[in-house]
Design a protein around this motif. Structure first.
Motif, short mmCIF file in Angstrom:
data_model
loop_
_atom_site.label_atom_id
_atom_site.label_comp_id
_atom_site.label_asym_id
_atom_site.label_seq_id
_atom_site.Cartn_x
_atom_site.Cartn_y
_atom_site.Cartn_z
N ASP A 55 0.81 -1.22 0.00
CA ASP A 55 0.00 0.00 0.00
C ASP A 55 0.85 1.27 0.00
O ASP A 55 0.34 2.37 -0.23
CB ASP A 55 -0.96 0.01 1.20
N ASP A 103 -15.50 5.15 -3.91
CA ASP A 103 -15.92 4.23 -2.85
C ASP A 103 -15.48 2.80 -3.16
O ASP A 103 -15.14 2.03 -2.25
CB ASP A 103 -17.44 4.28 -2.67
N LYS A 138 -11.88 2.43 -2.24
CA LYS A 138 -11.71 2.34 -0.78
C LYS A 138 -11.98 0.92 -0.32
O LYS A 138 -11.22 0.35 0.46
CB LYS A 138 -12.67 3.30 -0.08
N GLN A 187 -9.19 -1.49 -1.35
CA GLN A 187 -7.98 -1.33 -0.55
C GLN A 187 -8.18 -1.87 0.86
O GLN A 187 -7.31 -2.54 1.42
CB GLN A 187 -7.59 0.15 -0.51
N GLN A 188 -9.35 -1.61 1.43
CA GLN A 188 -9.60 -2.05 2.80
C GLN A 188 -9.73 -3.56 2.91
O GLN A 188 -9.31 -4.15 3.89
CB GLN A 188 -10.85 -1.36 3.35
N ASN A 196 -6.10 -4.98 2.70
CA ASN A 196 -5.22 -4.85 3.87
C ASN A 196 -5.90 -5.27 5.16
O ASN A 196 -5.38 -5.05 6.25
CB ASN A 196 -4.64 -3.42 3.97
N GLN A 254 -8.81 -4.38 6.60
CA GLN A 254 -9.70 -3.51 7.37
C GLN A 254 -11.16 -3.90 7.18
O GLN A 254 -12.01 -3.56 7.99
CB GLN A 254 -9.51 -2.05 6.95
#
Lengths: 318, 434
Positions: free
Chosen positions: B256, B406, B409, B412-413, B416, B418
């Motif tokens: 990231d 969105d 996001k 990516q979340q 990783n 999240q």
């Protein structure tokens, strides 16, 4: 007009004398500036600040994607914002970054500024070097640090003992740390300049008196310099706070609000909504909220600090 | 009614301007073009391909009474600027886009000219292009775009030397890829380079795996508005496989913080610190620019691996089928526009693009490939794309532009950690599909 202005200034012969004294306003021959003088500036301000602000305010009650006709949706955007966890998070992040900025930059710039106000040997050269970051645009600074902090080819790759696997932009704490660091790196020179000017204006008699009384450098710093820098400190802090609330380019280039929404500060969120998601209504609402918040915070700082009373720091000198 | 609508529009335009002014201090050129000056204005994304677009415009102007004018907007600002002027008198006659979701809102606002009539008069406007590519600009059953640059399938690139040193063959299947990841890790290199800081490279893994496991139907369903597609067993399986890959350390730990756009991930592969990178076909010329020696000697490429038991045809590709020219409905010179679009399948157009490494998707491309700058690579791409039963447009381009932020996001979340599977599914279901 020129003669009027020069006559308001002290004559050349008395310059040395006058530097230690504040100019006495009542003795000038220049009349009070007429309101007419302010018209061009006021017009500009109205055209480029007030009018757009009103338009943004109106737009915050509309739904508009930039293509079709805008529709009035009442307070829809506002209630959506109030329920939006990302918005709440962005406010906290904005405040956090602002506070970090003030906490990091103030002591640094006071120390550097006071030092730069002295007469040391290499002062001029070093001052120029310290000043360089301010000359670069925020964009250039961000691109530079993004490259320097690359985990595989930047500083973290060499200093693994400090950076670990170098995932600075992939975790919230470090990403915020980087943002705070880069802003500090860039704006400390500016505040240093403010403090340098202010420190130069501290009357030498104070130090002379202190020396006679046997005060050392540290006591002189804490008991004379620092109190004398009070008004400059407030000026500088207000600028830091307003700057912190409107930070944008650094986030845009360094983190794009990521990872996820972990560095999505309010100004970036506004951009994200208005220009990436083409939701101009919400974007305008965020913009307006930012304006209101920044105004309130500035007013509070001015009131609490007594800046509005403009108490002179020259009190008790003459 | 009319006057009522006008005031908000005025206010809205002014407010956008104000927002734009306060955000960007940099000025911009005159991309404006009014449609009644006896000319047609062609608006394109500003980059290295512009010299060819200018060449084509010049060719057109030699014979046409209605002259064409090329307006370019620097790439990063293109989408925003287009969106801002599209419904104003400043709108161009013909403009560059990505097909799919990138033009859907304009179609919905009734701004674009369906090209049926053009095609009826000249069937070549359709027949001279590869069908899988042409179809990406079809919205609601009507064609709205003519392919105007090169195709950009996403390929799995690798560093031949790194793979050889680790005793790894370019993987044909997902299991082989997982095995290769293990071996590369043992050899002390990052198995797969990923510019996660840009997020869109991360998304490439999603769009390929979903296509291999579920076939193109799942995504088609989802973007058609049926959000249950994201909860399907296939969707969960794809997500599990992605998690498995990430957890195995295939991308290292700091993906990231790495970007493709500043050359970070590109350099990882070129310098031998990583084995693979999944990237669009432009990767080859990127490596050629950044690391010439490596690109000529050690850069290998394969199609995305097959997934055993997957419903998707292993021949499917994902990426950007092409860029397109769309025509505004209110253009004063539709005949001139039609004539202009015909040049997009001319020999001159194809040769010029091949010379700068782009691969046009016209049926006459084939005969010029052997004379191109990199015939082998060009041939590989051409065969891949022309044999593909389906060409999945990049997810973030297929969805309306307002969904992409969105979506990025969420991707990516999830990557990783999240967001978990359910969180990701919810986030994708919340995306607007029109």
């Amino acid at each position: 007009m020129t003669t009027h202005l020069t006559s308001a200034r002290p004559a050349a012969g008395s310059r040395k004398e006058s530097r230690r004294r504040p100019p006495a306003p009542s003795t000038t021959t220049v009349g009070r500036p007429s309101f007419a003088w302010a018209v061009p500036a006021a017009l500009f301000f109205a055209l480029f600040a007030i009018v757009p602000l009103i338009m943004v305010a109106v737009l915050s009650f509309m739904s508009w994607d930039g293509i079709s006709s805008p529709e009035f949706v009442g307070t829809d955007n506002w209630s959506r914002l109030a329920d939006d966890p990302v918005m709440l998070k962005s406010i906290w992040l904005t405040l956090l970054l602002t506070v970090l900025g003030v906490v990091l930059q103030t002591p640094l710039s006071i120390l550097l500024g006071v030092w730069a106000a002295g007469h040391q040997r290499n002062r001029a050269v070093l001052s120029v070097i310290y000043f360089i970051p301010l000359l670069l645009s925020a964009t250039a600074v961000s691109v530079l640090w993004r490259a320097l902090l690359d985990p595989n080819f930047g500083i973290p790759a060499e200093a693994t003992w400090l950076f670990g696997d170098g995932n600075l932009f992939g975790e919230q704490t470090t990403a915020i740390g980087v943002l705070a660091f880069v802003s500090t790196w860039q704006f400390t020179p500016f505040h240093t300049l403010i403090y340098q000017g202010a420190a130069r204006a501290v009357p030498q008699v104070l130090y002379q008196a202190a020396e006679i009384d046997g005060a050392g450098r540290y006591r002189q710093f804490f008991h004379i310099t620092l109190p004398q820098l009070r008004t400059s400190m407030i000026t500088s802090m207000i600028l830091m706070i307003v700057g912190g609330l409107t930070t944008f380019e650094t986030v845009l280039i360094l983190t794009q609000g990521g990872p996820g929404t972990d560095t999505t500060i309010s100004a970036y969120y506004m951009y994200d909504k208005a220009f990436k998601s083409f939701d101009y209504g919400i974007g305008s609402a965020i913009a307006l909220a930012l304006v209101v918040a920044a105004t309130i915070i500035s007013l509070i700082v001015v009131r609490v600090s007594g800046y509005d009373k403009m108490r002179s720091s020259m009190e008790g000198v003459s | 009614m009319k006057t009522r609508a006008r005031l908000p529009r005025l206010v809205a335009t002014g407010a956008t301007l104000a927002l734009a002014l306060s955000l960007s201090a940099c000025g911009d050129g005159d991309g404006g073009a009014s449609s009644d000056d006896g000319k047609i204005h062609v608006l394109v994304y500003g980059d290295a391909s512009n010299k060819i677009e200018q060449q084509i415009v010049d060719t057109f102007n030699k014979t046409s009474d209605v002259k064409a004018v090329l307006d370019t907007i620097p790439g990063a600002d293109y989408q925003t600027k287009l969106q801002t002027i599209i419904n104003t008198p400043q709108a161009p006659d013909i403009f560059y886009n990505w097909g799919g979701g990138s033009i859907k809102p304009f179609v919905k606002a009734d701004l674009l000219l369906p090209l049926d009539d053009f095609i009826k008069k000249d069937p070549g406007l359709k027949d001279n292009f590869l069908p899988s590519v042409f179809n990406s600009a079809v919205v609601d059953g009507k064609p709205y775009g003519i392919p105007m640059r090169g195709t950009q399938p996403v390929l799995l690139f690798h560093n031949k030397k790194v793979l050889e040193d680790a005793g790894v063959q370019p993987p044909k299947t997902w299991d082989e890829l997982l095995a290769a990841v293990g071996k590369l890790k043992d050899a002390g290199v990052t198995p797969i380079a990923l510019g996660g800081g840009d997020v869109w490279p991360t998304q490439m893994w999603f769009q390929y795996l979903y296509d291999r496991i579920a076939g193109p139907e799942l995504f088609a369903k989802a973007i058609g508005g049926d959000k249950s597609a994201w909860e399907s067993a296939d969707s969960k399986k794809a997500l599990d496989m992605i998690s498995e890959l990430v957890d195995s350390g295939a991308f290292g730990k700091n993906y990231d913080s790495v970007k493709y756009t500043n050359g970070g991930s590109v350099q990882l592969v070129a310098s031998g610190k990583a084995g693979f990178e999944l990237m669009g076909s432009w990767y080859y010329s990127q490596q050629l620019t950044d690391h010439k020696e490596f690109a000529e000697k050690d850069l290998g490429y394969t199609a995305f691996p097959t997934v055993e038991g997957g419903k998707g045809d292993p021949g499917n590709v994902a990426g950007n089928p092409n860029n397109y020219y769309s025509v505004m409905k209110k253009t004063k010179h539709p005949e001139a526009a039609a004539e202009f679009l015909k040049l997009m399948y001319s020999d001159e157009f194809v040769k010029a693009h091949l010379d700068i490494g782009n691969l046009p998707t016209t049926t006459n491309t084939d005969k010029f490939i052997d004379d191109s700058a990199t015939p082998e690579y060009t041939r590989f791409q051409y065969d891949l794309v022309s044999d593909a039963p389906n060409f999945q447009l990049s997810w973030d381009q297929a969805y309306p532009q307002k969904a992409s932020s969105d979506m990025h996001k969420a991707i990516q979340q999830f990557f990783n950690g999240q967001l978990d599977t359910d969180g990701f599914i919810k986030a994708m279901q919340a995306l607007p599909t029109e």
